[in-house]
Design a protein around this motif. Structure first.
Motif, PDB file in Angstrom:
ATOM      1  N   ARG B  37      -0.725   8.106   0.502  1.00 53.39           N
ATOM      2  CA  ARG B  37      -0.057   6.844   0.133  1.00 53.39           C
ATOM      3  C   ARG B  37      -0.978   6.107  -0.844  1.00 53.39           C
ATOM      4  N   GLU B  38      -2.060   6.485  -1.294  1.00 52.99           N
ATOM      5  CA  GLU B  38      -2.879   6.104  -2.207  1.00 52.99           C
ATOM      6  C   GLU B  38      -2.338   6.374  -3.753  1.00 52.99           C
ATOM      7  N   ARG B 193       6.156   3.967  -4.942  1.00 55.97           N
ATOM      8  CA  ARG B 193       5.051   3.746  -4.141  1.00 55.97           C
ATOM      9  C   ARG B 193       5.427   2.886  -2.727  1.00 55.97           C
ATOM     10  N   ASP B 194       5.890   1.711  -3.161  1.00 59.83           N
ATOM     11  CA  ASP B 194       6.074   0.776  -2.066  1.00 59.83           C
ATOM     12  C   ASP B 194       7.357   1.033  -1.134  1.00 59.83           C
ATOM     13  N   LEU B 195       8.365   1.533  -1.836  1.00 59.95           N
ATOM     14  CA  LEU B 195       9.600   1.927  -1.168  1.00 59.95           C
ATOM     15  C   LEU B 195       9.536   3.191  -0.430  1.00 59.95           C
ATOM     16  N   GLN B 196       8.862   4.192  -0.867  1.00 59.45           N
ATOM     17  CA  GLN B 196       8.926   5.459  -0.254  1.00 59.45           C
ATOM     18  C   GLN B 196       7.496   6.273   0.045  1.00 59.45           C
ATOM     19  N   ALA B 212      -2.010  -2.997 -13.397  1.00 59.71           N
ATOM     20  CA  ALA B 212      -0.857  -3.543 -12.856  1.00 59.71           C
ATOM     21  C   ALA B 212      -0.383  -2.778 -11.399  1.00 59.71           C
ATOM     22  N   LEU B 213      -0.801  -1.456 -11.396  1.00 60.40           N
ATOM     23  CA  LEU B 213      -0.604  -0.811 -10.102  1.00 60.40           C
ATOM     24  C   LEU B 213      -1.708  -1.420  -9.106  1.00 60.40           C
ATOM     25  N   ALA B 214      -2.725  -1.809  -9.275  1.00 65.97           N
ATOM     26  CA  ALA B 214      -3.458  -2.392  -8.274  1.00 65.97           C
ATOM     27  C   ALA B 214      -3.381  -3.821  -7.903  1.00 65.97           C
ATOM     28  N   ASN B 215      -2.755  -4.550  -8.827  1.00 65.20           N
ATOM     29  CA  ASN B 215      -2.660  -6.111  -8.657  1.00 65.20           C
ATOM     30  C   ASN B 215      -1.362  -6.588  -8.071  1.00 65.20           C
ATOM     31  N   PRO B 237      -0.754  -0.482   0.110  1.00 66.62           N
ATOM     32  CA  PRO B 237      -1.146   0.703  -0.719  1.00 66.62           C
ATOM     33  C   PRO B 237      -2.564   0.379  -1.449  1.00 66.62           C
ATOM     34  N   LYS B 238      -3.501   1.506  -1.690  1.00 62.42           N
ATOM     35  CA  LYS B 238      -4.817   1.382  -2.484  1.00 62.42           C
ATOM     36  C   LYS B 238      -4.526   1.940  -3.527  1.00 62.42           C
ATOM     37  N   THR B 239      -5.322   1.252  -4.541  1.00 63.68           N
ATOM     38  CA  THR B 239      -5.357   1.889  -5.842  1.00 63.68           C
ATOM     39  C   THR B 239      -6.820   2.151  -6.124  1.00 63.68           C
ATOM     40  N   GLY B 240      -7.022   3.438  -6.382  1.00 58.39           N
ATOM     41  CA  GLY B 240      -8.121   4.020  -6.852  1.00 58.39           C
ATOM     42  C   GLY B 240      -8.327   4.291  -8.374  1.00 58.39           C
TER      43      GLY B 240
END
Ligand SMILES: Nc1ncnc2c1ncn2[C@@H]1O[C@H](COP(=O)(O)OP(=O)(O)OP(=O)(O)O)[C@@H](O)[C@H]1O
Ligand SMILES: [Mg+2]
Lengths: 276, 271
Positions: B37-38, B193-196, B212-215, B237-240
């Motif tokens: 999920r990351e 990412r956030d729905l599925q 944008a993905l992280a914030n 969700p985390k963004t690396g």
């Protein structure tokens, strides 16, 4: 190998000079390697026929493209080959007063040699190039990778249907070429030698024995296999963009044509041995 | 998908992966991992090997050495046939879209479902749903050649997600697109990412996409993108961030670390 090779940034770099022996060695090695790779692909295309998934839709599509698509050119060429054959030999037959044998001679030549070889060469020109450029473009635009990424085996989806289609369709095309060739031959024999229908056709139909028919219709099976596998191999191996596709297309036709002539020769020998 | 439920184990692991061509090594020992999920963002200048990393993760090419594990499976130990089955759990969005140019948009999106012999009613429904998701439903009968670059990119996302994969690999999904279309595509990735809850590995050379993905996150209730509270906070969700440079992972961290960096090379990315 001894040419300028573009480096990663696309600039031309001077190759370091290498002894001739290693250049020749590399060339032989890479030729052998590609024969080996081609054999692997050809073998896999046969093995894949016997286990699912099958792609009947693609098989039918390919039979249509390769078979029906080649018909006009086969009919046209076949007719004139037959016609030219009689035109060339008529004078000899007339000289020896053996015009009745025209039917025999033409029919044997067509069914055993010219029909299979010329049809195969024409289909090689049309389909080996078509297959190589189609698959080559798919490689270059990453469509083959996309297919693999979706869990589909390009060998089964692309190579096997083309192989089976060509192998099935080529003997039929040869049959058509033979028949139309005889019509062309009769046409000229009638016009120049004044042969009647029965005089020509009785000889033409009775001359070839079962062995000749076997020889004439078994060769196209092998030729079809060569055409499709060389086309697929060259297409799937494309590197270097659109130019690469062009090169692959050309070399597919050249390699397929040469292989057809060479294997044709050896098959004649082999078949003579089995069915004298 | 059962394997992905094992949350303790990373969904993607690269361990000292090397890959080279005749011209020399491109990847010189890459190690990183992506948790389920990351979203991992792979940054790097052009030619640093981002596409290669994604293709390695999908098993499309094999490394010279090193270990790659995806969804708990060691790709090195799998035959091409195993890999074909395995790849059905992965969505791959190619850099140039790689749509089948002789098939219509509908046939492109339905390709994988037809391969799996899903029945036609369900295919129609899922293709429609996917195309609706990327807002391309009206182009269903078109050929890829009749679409613009951004539209092709969106169809290719629809094609990748139609089989509901648990991992999606995005290769430079915004490269060469105008800011508005790029924004739309990033929104799509956020929604997915956030729905599925898909795990994602995204290659890009645009740092703003990564930020944008992280914030931001997609709020299902409001049905729009909102500012995320904190990267990975409250189980979100985390963004690396991973930066590739000269065949190695040059930087690994989150958006604060990369923003506050004193490093001259990374600073160039921030401009
Ligand atoms: N098949 C190949 N043969 C030889 N070299 C290759 C091959 N594929 C990639 N490379 C080289 O590997 C390097 C990395 O390529 P890659 O496509 O992964 O770059 P990238 O990071 O995706 O770049 P971009 O941002 O432009 O997409 C490049 O220098 C390229 O020349
Ligand atoms: Mg790339």
């Amino acid at each position: 190998m001894a040419t300028l090779t573009p480096n990663r940034t696309g600039q031309q770099v001077e190759p370091e000079s290498r002894p001739l022996k290693s250049v020749v060695n590399d060339a032989i090695k890479s030729a052998l390697l590609s024969v080996q790779d081609n054999s692997v692909l050809a073998w896999k295309s046969i093995v894949d026929v016997f286990s699912p998934p099958f792609y009947f839709r693609d098989l039918l599509d390919q039979m249509d493209v390769i078979g029906v698509g080649s018909l006009p050119i086969i009919v046209l060429t076949g007719f004139f080959i037959g016609a030219i054959l009689v035109l060339q030999t008529a004078a000899q037959f007339a000289r020896f007063g053996t015009t009745a044998l025209t039917g025999d001679a033409v029919s044997l030549a067509l069914i055993k040699e010219l029909g299979p070889t010329i049809t195969a060469l024409l289909v090689a020109g049309r389909s080996a190039s078509g297959i190589a450029s189609e698959l080559g473009s798919m490689v270059v635009t990453e469509q083959v990778d996309a297919m693999r990424a979706m869990g589909t085996d390009p060998g089964r989806k692309l190579v096997t249907p083309r192989m089976v289609a060509t192998v099935l369709v080529l003997p039929l095309l040869v049959g058509v070429a033979d028949f139309v060739g005889l019509i062309g031959a009769y046409f000229v024999a009638h016009m120049t030698l004044g042969l009647s229908g029965p005089e020509f056709w009785n000889h033409a139909i009775n001359a070839p024995g079962t062995n000749d028919l076997i020889q004439g219709l078994s060769k196209p099976l092998v030729f079809g296999f060569i055409i499709a596998t060389v086309g697929c191999f060259k297409g799937l191996k494309v590197r270097g963009g659109t130019q690469g596709v062009g090169r692959a297309t050309t070399s597919a036709v050249v390699i397929a044509s040469v292989s057809i002539l060479v294997t044709g020769f050896f098959l004649d020998k082999l078949l003579l041995w089995f069915v004298p | 998908m059962t394997i992905a439920a094992d949350t303790a184990r990373p969904a993607i692991i690269f361990d000292n992966v090397r890959l080279g061509f005749e011209e020399g090594d491109v990847l010189r020992g890459i190690s990183f991992s992506v948790a389920p999920r990351e979203t991992a963002v792979l940054l790097g200048e052009t030619g640093t090997g981002k596409t290669l990393v994604l293709k390695l993760a999908a098993g499309l090419i094999r490394p010279d050495s090193g270990r790659i594990e995806v969804l708990g499976r060691d790709l090195g130990a799998m035959t091409e046939r195993d890999l074909l089955d395995f790849r059905r759990e992965i969505g791959f969005v190619f850099q140039e879209g790689a749509l089948f140019d002789s098939l219509t948009v509908e046939e492109n999106v339905a390709f994988r479902l037809r391969e799996e012999h899903v029945d036609e009613d369900e295919i129609a429904a899922r293709v429609h749903e996917s195309l609706e998701f990327v807002e391309m439903a009206e182009a269903i009968a078109k050929l890829p050649g009749e679409l613009s670059g951004g539209m092709r990119r969106r169809v290719s996302i629809a094609r990748a997600l139609v089989s509901r994969p648990s991992i999606v690999l995005y290769d430079s999904p915004t490269a060469g697109l105008d800011p508005v279309t790029s924004q739309k595509i990033i929104t799509l990735i956020l929604r997915l990412r956030d729905l599925q809850g898909v795990t994602a590995l995204m290659a890009t050379h645009r740092l703003q996409d990564a930020f944008a993905l992280a914030n931001f996150r997609f709020d299902p209730k409001l049905c729009r993108v909102v500012r995320a509270a904190e990267n990975g906070a409250r189980g979100g969700p985390k963004t690396g961030f991973f930066v590739l440079r000269e065949g190695r992972i040059y930087f690994e961290g989150d958006q604060h670390q990369i923003r506050d960096t004193q490093d001259a090379y990374l600073a160039r990315f921030l401009e």
